[in-house]
Design an enzyme around this catalytic site. Structure first.
Site, mmCIF file in Angstrom:
data_model
loop_
_atom_site.group_PDB
_atom_site.id
_atom_site.type_symbol
_atom_site.label_atom_id
_atom_site.label_comp_id
_atom_site.label_asym_id
_atom_site.label_seq_id
_atom_site.Cartn_x
_atom_site.Cartn_y
_atom_site.Cartn_z
ATOM 1 N N LYS A 1 72.820 78.247 57.251
ATOM 2 C CA LYS A 1 71.701 78.808 56.485
ATOM 3 C C LYS A 1 70.376 78.349 57.103
ATOM 4 O O LYS A 1 70.127 77.140 57.192
ATOM 5 C CB LYS A 1 71.796 78.337 55.024
ATOM 6 C CG LYS A 1 70.589 78.713 54.182
ATOM 7 C CD LYS A 1 70.720 78.233 52.748
ATOM 8 C CE LYS A 1 69.401 78.422 52.010
ATOM 9 N NZ LYS A 1 69.404 77.876 50.660
ATOM 10 N N LEU B 1 74.502 68.428 37.034
ATOM 11 C CA LEU B 1 74.103 69.267 35.896
ATOM 12 C C LEU B 1 73.999 68.470 34.606
ATOM 13 O O LEU B 1 73.276 68.856 33.693
ATOM 14 C CB LEU B 1 75.103 70.416 35.722
ATOM 15 C CG LEU B 1 75.173 71.388 36.911
ATOM 16 C CD1 LEU B 1 76.297 72.399 36.717
ATOM 17 C CD2 LEU B 1 73.849 72.110 37.114
ATOM 18 N N GLY C 1 84.618 65.862 38.097
ATOM 19 C CA GLY C 1 85.014 66.071 39.496
ATOM 20 C C GLY C 1 84.487 67.363 40.088
ATOM 21 O O GLY C 1 85.185 68.043 40.828
ATOM 22 N N GLY C 2 83.233 67.708 39.762
ATOM 23 C CA GLY C 2 82.576 68.822 40.460
ATOM 24 C C GLY C 2 81.902 68.256 41.707
ATOM 25 O O GLY C 2 82.204 67.134 42.146
ATOM 26 N N ALA C 3 80.948 69.029 42.253
ATOM 27 C CA ALA C 3 80.258 68.560 43.459
ATOM 28 C C ALA C 3 79.593 67.209 43.201
ATOM 29 O O ALA C 3 79.661 66.297 44.036
ATOM 30 C CB ALA C 3 79.227 69.584 43.906
ATOM 31 N N ALA C 4 78.979 67.043 42.012
ATOM 32 C CA ALA C 4 78.264 65.786 41.737
ATOM 33 C C ALA C 4 79.233 64.604 41.747
ATOM 34 O O ALA C 4 78.969 63.566 42.362
ATOM 35 C CB ALA C 4 77.540 65.875 40.394
ATOM 36 N N ILE D 1 72.117 70.591 44.469
ATOM 37 C CA ILE D 1 72.878 69.624 45.264
ATOM 38 C C ILE D 1 71.906 68.658 45.954
ATOM 39 O O ILE D 1 72.184 67.474 46.090
ATOM 40 C CB ILE D 1 73.822 70.373 46.235
ATOM 41 C CG1 ILE D 1 74.924 71.044 45.394
ATOM 42 C CG2 ILE D 1 74.410 69.438 47.284
ATOM 43 C CD1 ILE D 1 75.876 71.936 46.138
ATOM 44 N N GLU E 1 65.885 78.042 44.781
ATOM 45 C CA GLU E 1 65.706 77.363 46.070
ATOM 46 C C GLU E 1 66.875 76.413 46.363
ATOM 47 O O GLU E 1 66.740 75.485 47.150
ATOM 48 C CB GLU E 1 64.362 76.621 46.110
ATOM 49 C CG GLU E 1 63.166 77.539 46.393
ATOM 50 C CD GLU E 1 63.031 77.948 47.876
ATOM 51 O OE1 GLU E 1 63.797 77.456 48.703
ATOM 52 O OE2 GLU E 1 62.143 78.772 48.163
HETATM 53 C C1 LIG Z 1 74.201 80.196 38.223
HETATM 54 C C2 LIG Z 1 74.171 78.929 39.024
HETATM 55 C C3 LIG Z 1 73.964 78.989 40.394
HETATM 56 C C4 LIG Z 1 73.885 77.822 41.156
HETATM 57 N N1 LIG Z 1 73.614 77.898 42.484
HETATM 58 C C5 LIG Z 1 73.419 76.763 43.180
HETATM 59 C C6 LIG Z 1 73.096 76.795 44.554
HETATM 60 O O1 LIG Z 1 73.024 77.850 45.182
HETATM 61 N N2 LIG Z 1 72.882 75.619 45.192
HETATM 62 C C7 LIG Z 1 72.976 74.411 44.555
HETATM 63 O O2 LIG Z 1 72.723 73.370 45.171
HETATM 64 N N3 LIG Z 1 73.345 74.362 43.266
HETATM 65 C C8 LIG Z 1 73.555 75.486 42.570
HETATM 66 N N4 LIG Z 1 73.914 75.409 41.259
HETATM 67 C C9 LIG Z 1 74.175 74.100 40.674
HETATM 68 C C10 LIG Z 1 75.541 73.616 41.112
HETATM 69 O O3 LIG Z 1 76.539 74.493 40.652
HETATM 70 C C11 LIG Z 1 75.816 72.222 40.588
HETATM 71 O O4 LIG Z 1 74.710 71.404 40.784
HETATM 72 C C12 LIG Z 1 76.969 71.588 41.301
HETATM 73 O O5 LIG Z 1 78.066 72.427 41.346
HETATM 74 C C13 LIG Z 1 77.346 70.303 40.642
HETATM 75 O O6 LIG Z 1 77.907 70.536 39.379
HETATM 76 P P1 LIG Z 1 78.386 69.281 38.567
HETATM 77 O O7 LIG Z 1 79.327 68.507 39.416
HETATM 78 O O8 LIG Z 1 77.212 68.588 38.011
HETATM 79 O O9 LIG Z 1 79.167 69.951 37.326
HETATM 80 P P2 LIG Z 1 80.588 70.691 37.252
HETATM 81 O O10 LIG Z 1 80.956 71.347 38.511
HETATM 82 O O11 LIG Z 1 80.537 71.543 36.017
HETATM 83 O O12 LIG Z 1 81.626 69.525 37.014
HETATM 84 C C14 LIG Z 1 81.780 68.918 35.760
HETATM 85 C C15 LIG Z 1 83.048 68.083 35.764
HETATM 86 O O13 LIG Z 1 83.129 67.369 34.546
HETATM 87 C C16 LIG Z 1 84.448 67.505 34.042
HETATM 88 N N5 LIG Z 1 84.434 67.371 32.600
HETATM 89 C C17 LIG Z 1 83.590 67.954 31.703
HETATM 90 N N6 LIG Z 1 83.959 67.603 30.447
HETATM 91 C C18 LIG Z 1 85.040 66.787 30.568
HETATM 92 C C19 LIG Z 1 85.877 66.120 29.644
HETATM 93 N N7 LIG Z 1 85.701 66.226 28.319
HETATM 94 N N8 LIG Z 1 86.885 65.379 30.124
HETATM 95 C C20 LIG Z 1 87.107 65.252 31.447
HETATM 96 N N9 LIG Z 1 86.349 65.871 32.381
HETATM 97 C C21 LIG Z 1 85.333 66.631 31.931
HETATM 98 C C22 LIG Z 1 84.888 68.886 34.502
HETATM 99 O O14 LIG Z 1 86.276 69.014 34.480
HETATM 100 C C23 LIG Z 1 84.322 68.885 35.918
HETATM 101 O O15 LIG Z 1 85.225 68.240 36.778
HETATM 102 C C24 LIG Z 1 74.043 76.565 40.501
HETATM 103 C C25 LIG Z 1 74.295 76.509 39.136
HETATM 104 C C26 LIG Z 1 74.352 77.678 38.388
HETATM 105 C C27 LIG Z 1 74.602 77.589 36.916
#
Ligand SMILES: Cc1cc2nc3c(=O)[nH]c(=O)nc-3n(C[C@H](O)[C@H](O)[C@H](O)COP(=O)(O)OP(=O)(O)OC[C@H]3O[C@@H](n4cnc5c(N)ncnc54)[C@H](O)[C@@H]3O)c2cc1C
Length: 501
Positions: free
Chosen positions: A75, A326, A10-13, A339, A335
């Site tokens: 932005k 991710l 439940g992150g942005a993705a 997202i 850049e």
């Molecule tokens: C240093 C840094 C800077 C960044 N800056 C930018 C930026 O400026 N612009 C941009 O577009 N992107 C940026 N990103 C990337 C951005 O943070 C991600 O692409 C975005 O937040 C999406 O993350 P996600 O949803 O893939 O993962 P996450 O936000 O990590 O979500 C993962 C989810 O999976 C769940 N999960 C994991 N394991 C389990 C489990 N065992 N059981 C149940 N749930 C689980 C977690 O609880 C969470 O809800 C950056 C990343 C980093 C590392």
């Protein structure tokens, strides 16, 4: 038709996926999302790319409501400091260089003139001139906007905003930690087991589990394509600080440092700071100190360390698992493309799911080939920022200036250097204007250009560029400062008209 879609994470993705699916699948099949509050989300990722506006519009998100909920700001692009050499700066805005790329090749005329009275190259680009003066208005989009824009926002608030949005439209949220991924004999994922013993079944699983890559990486062992020989950064310190003063820059700042670079992202409520570094080139403790020296104001939390490897999973869709975000890969954030990549892959997935034709191996292979291409194209664009540096003051910059480039990038650089051609390939994330902005910003001009350039008499070319610069300056002068424009928008009752220019 796929009946039960299970989103893992439940992150942005995860919540972007839920928002897109509930917007288009209303009344058909089910959308469930499993997330664990105990694990949490990454919570960084505050700067975006203009395509996010199309995503918001498509799912029906109101801009003012969204900016209010996420403490967002506008932005226009990115200011790069110290990338070519210490003390130097340039902008990459989401601009329309317009006639700079047109038949008179005004960029070439600007270069040919090498005339200080023409000012900085950025003054020939409307959004760059706006950024330099801290001004912003939403462009009038009738007849084609002269520039695009994106947002900065609080990533945690963005996920929460999308969660409420998707749940109102029928997504079901399951709180729990996944401890086991159960697969069928044919390799498909059948169900997920949670720590409390509950099980979640599905037909299609969208792996949005972040760096854990729970399904595609851990359970299915899909190999990782490592980009770290070209993009060696592997860690980041992140630390928000108090907002200082009234002014809000309508752009992200990226400052090159000894072993990486620092971001500065202005939000309504605070300023986001971070230092992305290569641990091969700088000690993480030193990187932390360098970040703290960059902060605008008082830190709001202790700095947080994040570790990663740049690259992507070889395939993004395997059997009945599709990875987004991710869990599928990460290019560094220079850049703000993560997202954007979630969005493009999600759009492609939605097209396939909504098509009348059944999902077959060819469609999946195409999805995977295209996803990998997009990663490679953006990888090349990001490397361009580093490899053109004139800096030799630390090991990182010496390595970046002399490394072997991927063939695709070497070819593009060659074409530009020797012929003044900005070559575009299939599935480019960044168009010619973006490539021009980096080449120009890094003072990387072609050694030889099309002789047609010389057909335009020098005086005439100078006159065009002078008038263009003056017209841009006249257009920018009456625009409101970014903070004033935003404050008026936030104060307006919902549904009221946008602030006047
Ligand atoms: C240093 C840094 C800077 C960044 N800056 C930018 C930026 O400026 N612009 C941009 O577009 N992107 C940026 N990103 C990337 C951005 O943070 C991600 O692409 C975005 O937040 C999406 O993350 P996600 O949803 O893939 O993962 P996450 O936000 O990590 O979500 C993962 C989810 O999976 C769940 N999960 C994991 N394991 C389990 C489990 N065992 N059981 C149940 N749930 C689980 C977690 O609880 C969470 O809800 C950056 C990343 C980093 C590392």
């Amino acid at each position: 038709m796929v009946q039960r879609i299970v989103i893992v994470g439940g992150g942005a993705a995860g919540w972007m996926t839920a928002a897109a699916m509930t917007a288009s699948r209303r009344g058909r099949g089910s959308v469930e999302l499993v997330e664990s509050e105990e694990i949490g989300i990454i919570g960084v990722g505050e700067a975006t790319f203009p395509s996010i506006r199309a995503f918001n519009e498509r799912v029906g998100i109101d801009e003012a409501e969204f900016l209010r909920a996420t403490h967002g700001t506008y932005k226009l692009g990115i200011e790069f400091r110290d990338w070519h050499s210490v003390g130097d700066r340039y902008f990459h805005t989401f601009g329309n260089f317009g006639s700079l790329l047109g038949p008179y090749m005004l960029w070439g005329q600007y270069r040919r003139m090498a005339d200080a009275s023409l000012g900085e190259f950025g003054e020939q680009c409307l959004p760059t001139a706006m950024a330099m003066q801290g001004r912003f208005v939403v462009p009038d989009e009738d007849g084609g906007a002269p520039y695009k824009y994106a947002y900065h926002f609080d990533a945690t608030l963005y996920a929460a905003f999308l969660r409420d949005f998707s749940m109102r439209r029928g997504a079901r949220r399951i709180e729990g930690r996944i401890v086991e991924v159960i697969r069928a004999e044919n390799g498909d994922v059948k169900r997920l087991r949670l720590a409390d013993g509950r099980e979640v079944e599905g037909d299609l699983f969208i792996d949005c589990s972040g760096f854990a890559s729970l399904l595609l990486g851990r359970a299915m062992k899909e190999p990782f394509v490592d980009f770290s020989r070209w993009l060696p950064v592997d860690g980041a310190w992140a630390c928000p600080c108090e907002r200082v003063g009234e002014a809000l820059t309508p752009y992200t700042r990226a400052t090159a440092l000894e072993g990486g670079w620092a971001w500065r992202i202005p939000l309504q409520s605070r300023t986001g700071h971070g230092h992305v570094f290569s641990s091969r080139h700088i000690d993480p403790d030193v990187a932390r100190e360098q970040l703290m020296a960059q902060l605008d104001g008082k830190p709001l939390t202790e700095p947080r360390l994040l570790r990663f490897t740049t690259g992507h999973r070889e395939r993004f869709w395997v059997r009945n698992v599709v990875a987004l975000g991710l869990s599928s890969g990460f290019l560094e954030p220079l850049e703000s493309t993560s997202i954007f990549l979630i969005q493009t892959n999600l759009a492609h997935l939605m097209t396939l799911l909504e098509a009348k034709a059944p999902l077959d191996e060819t469609a999946i292979a195409d999805f995977n080939a295209r996803g990998a291409r997009e990663f490679r194209r953006i990888r090349d664009f990001i490397i361009l920022h580093y490899c053109l540096t004139a800096r030799r003051d630390s090991a990182l910059w010496r390595d970046m200036a002399t490394m072997d480039l991927p063939d695709t990038l070497a070819y593009k650089i060659d074409l530009w250097r020797h012929h003044g051609v900005l070559h575009q390939q299939q599935d480019e994330g960044f168009d010619e204007t973006s490539w021009l902005a980096i080449h120009a910003g890094m003072r990387h001009w072609p050694q030889r250009t099309d002789p047609v350039l010389n057909e335009l008499p020098l005086d005439h070319a100078r006159d065009i560029l002078q008038r263009r610069r003056e017209a841009i300056a006249r257009a920018v002068a009456p625009l409101p400062p970014h903070h004033a424009y935003l404050a008026r928008l936030m104060n307006l009752a919902q549904g009221a008209q946008r602030p006047a220019r």
